[in-house]
Every structure is written in C-alpha cells, then in structure tokens.
Design a protein around this motif. Sequence first.
Motif, PDB file in Angstrom:
ATOM      1  N   ILE A 160       8.511  -3.129  10.609  1.00 19.38           N
ATOM      2  CA  ILE A 160       7.093  -3.564  10.134  1.00 19.38           C
ATOM      3  C   ILE A 160       6.196  -2.711  10.232  1.00 19.38           C
ATOM      4  N   LYS A 161       6.255  -1.727  11.241  1.00 17.17           N
ATOM      5  CA  LYS A 161       5.336  -0.583  11.506  1.00 17.17           C
ATOM      6  C   LYS A 161       5.289   0.166  10.400  1.00 17.17           C
ATOM      7  N   VAL A 162       6.459   0.757   9.978  1.00 17.71           N
ATOM      8  CA  VAL A 162       6.659   1.850   8.940  1.00 17.71           C
ATOM      9  C   VAL A 162       6.082   1.185   7.691  1.00 17.71           C
ATOM     10  N   ALA A 163       6.389  -0.085   7.219  1.00 17.61           N
ATOM     11  CA  ALA A 163       5.933  -0.657   6.159  1.00 17.61           C
ATOM     12  C   ALA A 163       4.258  -0.551   6.011  1.00 17.61           C
ATOM     13  N   PHE A 164       3.602  -0.786   7.163  1.00 22.80           N
ATOM     14  CA  PHE A 164       2.216  -0.681   7.102  1.00 22.80           C
ATOM     15  C   PHE A 164       1.608   0.957   6.927  1.00 22.80           C
ATOM     16  N   LEU A 165       2.789   1.764   7.061  1.00 24.82           N
ATOM     17  CA  LEU A 165       2.375   3.068   6.880  1.00 24.82           C
ATOM     18  C   LEU A 165       2.520   3.690   5.537  1.00 24.82           C
ATOM     19  N   THR A 166       3.216   2.695   5.013  1.00 22.41           N
ATOM     20  CA  THR A 166       3.439   3.124   3.242  1.00 22.41           C
ATOM     21  C   THR A 166       1.780   3.046   2.441  1.00 22.41           C
ATOM     22  N   PRO A 167       1.753   3.575   1.523  1.00 20.95           N
ATOM     23  CA  PRO A 167       0.426   3.224   0.588  1.00 20.95           C
ATOM     24  C   PRO A 167       0.268   1.841   0.417  1.00 20.95           C
ATOM     25  N   GLN A 168       1.261   1.225   0.226  1.00 22.86           N
ATOM     26  CA  GLN A 168       0.933  -0.438  -0.018  1.00 22.86           C
ATOM     27  C   GLN A 168       0.676  -1.065   1.204  1.00 22.86           C
ATOM     28  N   GLY A 169       1.138  -0.516   2.432  1.00 20.64           N
ATOM     29  CA  GLY A 169       0.869  -1.122   3.637  1.00 20.64           C
ATOM     30  C   GLY A 169      -0.616  -0.849   3.999  1.00 20.64           C
ATOM     31  N   LYS A 170      -1.123   0.228   3.590  1.00 19.95           N
ATOM     32  CA  LYS A 170      -2.322   0.662   4.096  1.00 19.95           C
ATOM     33  C   LYS A 170      -3.379  -0.107   3.064  1.00 19.95           C
ATOM     34  N   ASN A 171      -3.199  -0.403   1.802  1.00 16.90           N
ATOM     35  CA  ASN A 171      -4.047  -1.159   1.103  1.00 16.90           C
ATOM     36  C   ASN A 171      -3.929  -2.757   1.627  1.00 16.90           C
ATOM     37  N   LEU A 172      -2.878  -3.090   2.206  1.00 18.98           N
ATOM     38  CA  LEU A 172      -2.999  -4.490   2.919  1.00 18.98           C
ATOM     39  C   LEU A 172      -3.751  -4.604   3.980  1.00 18.98           C
ATOM     40  N   LEU A 173      -3.661  -3.420   4.974  1.00 18.38           N
ATOM     41  CA  LEU A 173      -4.482  -3.443   6.002  1.00 18.38           C
ATOM     42  C   LEU A 173      -6.006  -3.417   5.504  1.00 18.38           C
ATOM     43  N   GLY A 174      -6.345  -2.820   4.523  1.00 21.61           N
ATOM     44  CA  GLY A 174      -7.560  -2.717   4.217  1.00 21.61           C
ATOM     45  C   GLY A 174      -8.275  -4.036   3.706  1.00 21.61           C
ATOM     46  N   VAL A 175      -7.228  -4.574   2.929  1.00 19.78           N
ATOM     47  CA  VAL A 175      -7.688  -6.091   2.399  1.00 19.78           C
ATOM     48  C   VAL A 175      -7.899  -6.924   3.791  1.00 19.78           C
ATOM     49  N   ALA A 176      -7.318  -6.738   4.635  1.00 22.72           N
ATOM     50  CA  ALA A 176      -7.416  -7.741   5.857  1.00 22.72           C
ATOM     51  C   ALA A 176      -8.724  -7.019   6.876  1.00 22.72           C
ATOM     52  N   SER A 177      -9.132  -5.921   6.472  1.00 27.28           N
ATOM     53  CA  SER A 177     -10.184  -5.418   7.305  1.00 27.28           C
ATOM     54  C   SER A 177     -11.461  -5.244   6.201  1.00 27.28           C
ATOM     55  N   PRO A 178     -12.186  -6.323   5.847  1.00 24.50           N
ATOM     56  CA  PRO A 178     -13.190  -6.329   5.136  1.00 24.50           C
ATOM     57  C   PRO A 178     -14.606  -5.626   5.766  1.00 24.50           C
ATOM     58  N   GLY A 179     -15.341  -4.965   4.904  1.00 26.71           N
ATOM     59  CA  GLY A 179     -16.717  -4.384   5.391  1.00 26.71           C
ATOM     60  C   GLY A 179     -16.628  -3.118   4.539  1.00 26.71           C
TER      61      GLY A 179
END
Length: 234
Positions: A160-179
């Motif tokens: 799960i950690k590595v999945a969030f280190l992919t470009p797609q994972g980074k996009n998802l973290l951005g979606v959950a971090s509005p501002g």
Amino acid sequence: QRIASCLTSLDDLIGAESRKLDALKANKKGLMQQLFPREGETLPRLRFPEFKNANTWRKRTISEILTKVSIPVKVEAKATYREMGVRSHGKGVFHKDPIGGKAIGDKRVFQVVKDAVVLNIVFAWEQAVATTSEQEAGMIASHRFPMYVSQSGACDVRFIKVAFLTPQGKNLLGVASPGGAGRNRTLGQAEFERLALLVPDRSEQTRIASCLSSLDDLIAAQNDKLEALKTHKK
C-alpha cells in the motif's frame, strides 16, 4: 604528484560508485512503472511468473483494506518519550530525540504500532507516507501522523505504501488533500479512507513489496558506501 594521483583515483572511485547508485535508483523506478498498472489499465506490464495467470487487479477502497489505529498515550511528566515523524517523497520515517513528558505537556500523542501505514497529513500530497517497523513500536506520534493496519490480513501494508509512491498514488493523495498553497493542503482522513486503489491478491502484493524492499536495501547500502568514500577522501 603522489597526493594528486591519490585524490584523483578516489574521485574516480566516487564517480563510479555514484553512477552505480543512480543506476540502482533508475532500475527501481523502471520496475515500479512496470509492476503497477498504467492509468486506465487493470493489469501491470510485468508480473512475476507465478502470477501470470492470477486474478486481475481490482479497486478496493482504503476503508475496505485498512483499519485506523488510534491508541492515546497518557503522558507522564517524569517519563521520557521518543517521537516519530514521516519524511516526504517516500523517504521513510525518522526518529526525534528523546523528550521528557513535561516538555510534551498537553499535546495529544498516540502510541506507534508496527506494520502500519503512516502518513504526515500536512505533507501527504507530496507522498509523506511510510510504514512502521519493530524499531518504531512503542514510540509516540502526534495526531498529524495517523496510522492504519491491514484489515484482517486484507493487504500487505508495504505494498500500500509503494502504491502511493506511484504517480497514480500521488494523484490520489492530492485528491484527498484539498487546498491551494502546499502549506494548507492537509489530508482529509475521511477522504483518504474513501480513496480506491487497484490491488492484486495478497500474495502478489507481498511479492511486489518484497522485491522493491530488497532494492531499497541495495540502494541504502550503496548510498552508505558512497558516503563512506566521500568521508574517507575528506
């Protein structure tokens, strides 16, 4: 001439070891690109032989595969504690210097558990995500570092950690971090738990995570070797 030759040969060695480190990092980056599906696809370009005919990857929400762990710590003024933090860009956790309970005061802190996905909610948008190990167990962390463990063995937290280190994972973290400005882009934990990741079966998750983890160990060892050579030259 003797001094110059000695230092020049060290420079050559440092250059060679530096190129080796860059090659290892490039190898890992290339592997990650192939071991995870591209945008709009449900299968990666590269699968380990034993999973060639395995199930396709499917979308699972974070709340389906991870459970948040929140164990409050009652701080004692005379006791000593050690806090943990999470670096951005997938660079792992770090340990802060020991601190007395009196200095912590009324700050809310929580017990760190091993084998958990942990995020820094202030910098999650720049991939401040890591996993905890036996080394961090028993440490403390503020509310800024929420922890999630595998839900009934549904996933390998390292994957799960590595999945969030992919470009797609980074996009998802951005979606959950509005501002707007980076400083104000705080991860919304409810939004994080609603994110959906493409994941394979648990055994394939572990195989991918172990492969990339072994590469991380090689990169760390090579980095230590390079730093030792630089120190030796100095």
